[in-house]
Scaffold this motif. Structure first.
Motif, PDB file in Angstrom:
ATOM      1  N   ASP A  21       4.001 -13.465  -1.200  1.00 50.79           N
ATOM      2  CA  ASP A  21       4.546 -12.614  -2.265  1.00 50.79           C
ATOM      3  C   ASP A  21       3.526 -11.638  -2.834  1.00 50.79           C
ATOM      4  O   ASP A  21       3.903 -10.670  -3.504  1.00 50.79           O
ATOM      5  N   ASN A  22       2.244 -11.902  -2.609  1.00 58.92           N
ATOM      6  CA  ASN A  22       1.167 -11.065  -3.170  1.00 58.92           C
ATOM      7  C   ASN A  22       0.189 -10.696  -2.066  1.00 58.92           C
ATOM      8  O   ASN A  22      -1.013 -10.930  -2.165  1.00 58.92           O
ATOM      9  N   SER A  23       0.720 -10.089  -1.025  1.00 62.57           N
ATOM     10  CA  SER A  23      -0.054  -9.913   0.208  1.00 62.57           C
ATOM     11  C   SER A  23      -1.072  -8.770   0.160  1.00 62.57           C
ATOM     12  O   SER A  23      -1.874  -8.637   1.089  1.00 62.57           O
ATOM     13  N   PHE A  24      -1.038  -7.934  -0.883  1.00 58.37           N
ATOM     14  CA  PHE A  24      -2.063  -6.894  -0.976  1.00 58.37           C
ATOM     15  C   PHE A  24      -3.322  -7.542  -1.530  1.00 58.37           C
ATOM     16  O   PHE A  24      -3.409  -7.873  -2.715  1.00 58.37           O
ATOM     17  N   ALA A  25      -4.298  -7.746  -0.652  1.00 57.78           N
ATOM     18  CA  ALA A  25      -5.445  -8.596  -0.962  1.00 57.78           C
ATOM     19  C   ALA A  25      -6.756  -7.823  -0.969  1.00 57.78           C
ATOM     20  O   ALA A  25      -6.806  -6.628  -0.653  1.00 57.78           O
ATOM     21  N   LEU A  26      -7.801  -8.536  -1.333  1.00 59.73           N
ATOM     22  CA  LEU A  26      -9.164  -8.005  -1.264  1.00 59.73           C
ATOM     23  C   LEU A  26      -9.916  -8.836  -0.241  1.00 59.73           C
ATOM     24  O   LEU A  26     -10.088 -10.046  -0.409  1.00 59.73           O
ATOM     25  N   LEU A  27     -10.346  -8.210   0.851  1.00 62.20           N
ATOM     26  CA  LEU A  27     -11.097  -8.875   1.906  1.00 62.20           C
ATOM     27  C   LEU A  27     -12.578  -8.618   1.688  1.00 62.20           C
ATOM     28  O   LEU A  27     -13.008  -7.469   1.578  1.00 62.20           O
ATOM     29  N   ILE A  28     -13.357  -9.701   1.627  1.00 58.67           N
ATOM     30  CA  ILE A  28     -14.781  -9.593   1.317  1.00 58.67           C
ATOM     31  C   ILE A  28     -15.609 -10.228   2.427  1.00 58.67           C
ATOM     32  O   ILE A  28     -15.350 -11.364   2.838  1.00 58.67           O
ATOM     33  N   SER A  29     -16.584  -9.485   2.914  1.00 59.57           N
ATOM     34  CA  SER A  29     -17.540  -9.985   3.900  1.00 59.57           C
ATOM     35  C   SER A  29     -18.946  -9.666   3.410  1.00 59.57           C
ATOM     36  O   SER A  29     -19.129  -8.857   2.499  1.00 59.57           O
ATOM     37  N   THR A  30     -19.933 -10.292   4.024  1.00 54.81           N
ATOM     38  CA  THR A  30     -21.319 -10.001   3.676  1.00 54.81           C
ATOM     39  C   THR A  30     -21.936  -9.127   4.759  1.00 54.81           C
ATOM     40  O   THR A  30     -21.908  -9.474   5.941  1.00 54.81           O
ATOM     41  N   GLY A  31     -22.474  -7.980   4.351  1.00 50.17           N
ATOM     42  CA  GLY A  31     -23.080  -7.066   5.304  1.00 50.17           C
ATOM     43  C   GLY A  31     -24.384  -7.598   5.857  1.00 50.17           C
ATOM     44  O   GLY A  31     -24.957  -8.578   5.354  1.00 50.17           O
ATOM     45  N   ASN A  32     -24.870  -6.967   6.887  1.00 53.36           N
ATOM     46  CA  ASN A  32     -26.123  -7.384   7.512  1.00 53.36           C
ATOM     47  C   ASN A  32     -27.303  -7.257   6.562  1.00 53.36           C
ATOM     48  O   ASN A  32     -28.340  -7.899   6.754  1.00 53.36           O
ATOM     49  N   ASP A  33     -27.150  -6.433   5.531  1.00 56.77           N
ATOM     50  CA  ASP A  33     -28.202  -6.267   4.536  1.00 56.77           C
ATOM     51  C   ASP A  33     -28.045  -7.238   3.371  1.00 56.77           C
ATOM     52  O   ASP A  33     -28.790  -7.169   2.390  1.00 56.77           O
ATOM     53  N   GLY A  34     -27.045  -8.150   3.471  1.00 57.81           N
ATOM     54  CA  GLY A  34     -26.838  -9.133   2.422  1.00 57.81           C
ATOM     55  C   GLY A  34     -25.965  -8.649   1.280  1.00 57.81           C
ATOM     56  O   GLY A  34     -25.679  -9.410   0.353  1.00 57.81           O
ATOM     57  N   ILE A  35     -25.549  -7.381   1.335  1.00 59.64           N
ATOM     58  CA  ILE A  35     -24.704  -6.818   0.277  1.00 59.64           C
ATOM     59  C   ILE A  35     -23.237  -7.039   0.626  1.00 59.64           C
ATOM     60  O   ILE A  35     -22.811  -6.744   1.752  1.00 59.64           O
ATOM     61  N   PRO A  36     -22.422  -7.542  -0.300  1.00 57.10           N
ATOM     62  CA  PRO A  36     -20.989  -7.752  -0.024  1.00 57.10           C
ATOM     63  C   PRO A  36     -20.276  -6.431   0.271  1.00 57.10           C
ATOM     64  O   PRO A  36     -20.575  -5.400  -0.324  1.00 57.10           O
ATOM     65  N   VAL A  37     -19.316  -6.509   1.182  1.00 58.19           N
ATOM     66  CA  VAL A  37     -18.473  -5.373   1.535  1.00 58.19           C
ATOM     67  C   VAL A  37     -17.029  -5.795   1.300  1.00 58.19           C
ATOM     68  O   VAL A  37     -16.615  -6.884   1.719  1.00 58.19           O
ATOM     69  N   ALA A  38     -16.248  -4.961   0.617  1.00 55.51           N
ATOM     70  CA  ALA A  38     -14.873  -5.335   0.267  1.00 55.51           C
ATOM     71  C   ALA A  38     -13.902  -4.217   0.628  1.00 55.51           C
ATOM     72  O   ALA A  38     -14.222  -3.034   0.487  1.00 55.51           O
ATOM     73  N   THR A  39     -12.712  -4.603   1.082  1.00 51.56           N
ATOM     74  CA  THR A  39     -11.650  -3.649   1.404  1.00 51.56           C
ATOM     75  C   THR A  39     -10.327  -4.164   0.848  1.00 51.56           C
ATOM     76  O   THR A  39      -9.992  -5.338   1.019  1.00 51.56           O
ATOM     77  N   HIS A  40      -9.570  -3.281   0.172  1.00 52.17           N
ATOM     78  CA  HIS A  40      -8.230  -3.607  -0.298  1.00 52.17           C
ATOM     79  C   HIS A  40      -7.246  -3.314   0.839  1.00 52.17           C
ATOM     80  O   HIS A  40      -7.234  -2.192   1.367  1.00 52.17           O
ATOM     81  N   LEU A  41      -6.422  -4.298   1.179  1.00 50.01           N
ATOM     82  CA  LEU A  41      -5.482  -4.098   2.277  1.00 50.01           C
ATOM     83  C   LEU A  41      -4.419  -5.198   2.275  1.00 50.01           C
ATOM     84  O   LEU A  41      -4.645  -6.285   1.739  1.00 50.01           O
ATOM     85  N   PRO A  42      -3.243  -4.916   2.856  1.00 54.10           N
ATOM     86  CA  PRO A  42      -2.237  -5.969   2.988  1.00 54.10           C
ATOM     87  C   PRO A  42      -2.656  -6.955   4.068  1.00 54.10           C
ATOM     88  O   PRO A  42      -3.077  -6.551   5.161  1.00 54.10           O
ATOM     89  N   ILE A  43      -2.571  -8.230   3.764  1.00 59.60           N
ATOM     90  CA  ILE A  43      -2.917  -9.285   4.718  1.00 59.60           C
ATOM     91  C   ILE A  43      -1.743 -10.248   4.792  1.00 59.60           C
ATOM     92  O   ILE A  43      -1.256 -10.718   3.769  1.00 59.60           O
ATOM     93  N   GLU A  44      -1.301 -10.540   6.011  1.00 58.69           N
ATOM     94  CA  GLU A  44      -0.116 -11.372   6.193  1.00 58.69           C
ATOM     95  C   GLU A  44      -0.494 -12.795   6.596  1.00 58.69           C
ATOM     96  O   GLU A  44      -1.463 -13.015   7.337  1.00 58.69           O
ATOM     97  N   LEU A  45       0.281 -13.757   6.104  1.00 62.33           N
ATOM     98  CA  LEU A  45       0.149 -15.152   6.511  1.00 62.33           C
ATOM     99  C   LEU A  45       1.132 -15.395   7.653  1.00 62.33           C
ATOM    100  O   LEU A  45       2.344 -15.304   7.460  1.00 62.33           O
TER     101      LEU A  45
END
Length: 226
Positions: A21-45
């Protein structure tokens, strides 16, 4: 995610439905430099071929975030729902203001999809969101050559569900009188999020037939629910 036991949501079906019901999410990964990287996008289960569930989404190929999603890379997906400010003036006692909210965090490992897997996913995703359109479109209504050409601009990924945590902070630690009053005040704000929060609170603790809304036994209250 820090969640006091009172506000923990642990029912698997409830958590899964919240993601849907709330599929527009925030995806967070850690970059090679240790800084978090985030993208807003729809993610489906979606169900996997082995009967398990996983998260699936896609990013623009121009977004360098996708390069962090290869080779079983750890990631965090944050799904957010209704939220609202709760004024302490709504209580019948001295206390501090707080914030009610609904959220689910999923951690897992990401891998990239093949072109055929990406095409299948895009077909399902478009169908899901077009269902409410007056004149729905579909991937199948376009030529496969056109779709595959457009697919060159995206990268799709899959993410395992290694852990899933839910928070439903809904003033559960308040007695019935203050709980009902919070619902009433939320509805008076005229705010869409506040109305959704009020509806969720009602569904979690319906008023009994013998108990008018806003009336209930007084209980021992904590000084703060932070």
């Amino acid at each position: 995610m820090y969640t006091p036991k009172t506000f923990q949501e642990t029912d698997r079906d409830t958590l899964f439905q919240f993601i849907r019901d709330n599929s527009f999410a925030l995806l967070i990964s850690t970059g090679n430099d240790g800084i978090p990287v985030a993208t807003h996008l729809p993610i489906e289960l979606l169900p996997s071929t082995d009967g398990q569930f996983h998260l699936v989404g896609h990013l623009a190929k121009a977004n360098p975030h996708w390069k962090l999603l290869t080779g079983q890379t750890p990631a965090l997906a944050v799904f957010s729902g209704a939220h609202s400010y709760i004024s302490s003036s709504w209580y019948d006692h001295v206390n501090v203001p707080t914030w009610n909210y609904l959220s689910v965090h999923v951690t897992g490992r990401t891998t990239l999809l093949t072109d055929d897997q990406t095409l299948d996913f895009l077909r399902k995703q478009v169908d899901k969101y077009e269902v409410r359109s007056a004149c729905p479109v579909s991937v199948d209504s376009m030529t496969e050559a056109y779709v595959r050409k457009e697919m060159r601009g995206v990268v799709a990924f899959s993410m395992t569900l290694d852990s899933i945590q839910g928070t439903a902070k809904l003033s559960q630690n308040r007695d019935d009188k203050n709980y009902r009053n919070i619902i009433t005040e939320l509805r008076h704000t005229g705010d869409e999020n506040a109305e959704k929060m009020a509806a969720e609170m009602v569904s979690r603790r319906p008023a009994s037939d013998s108990e008018p809304a806003g009336v209930g036994p007084m209980g021992k209250l904590p000084s703060s629910d932070q």
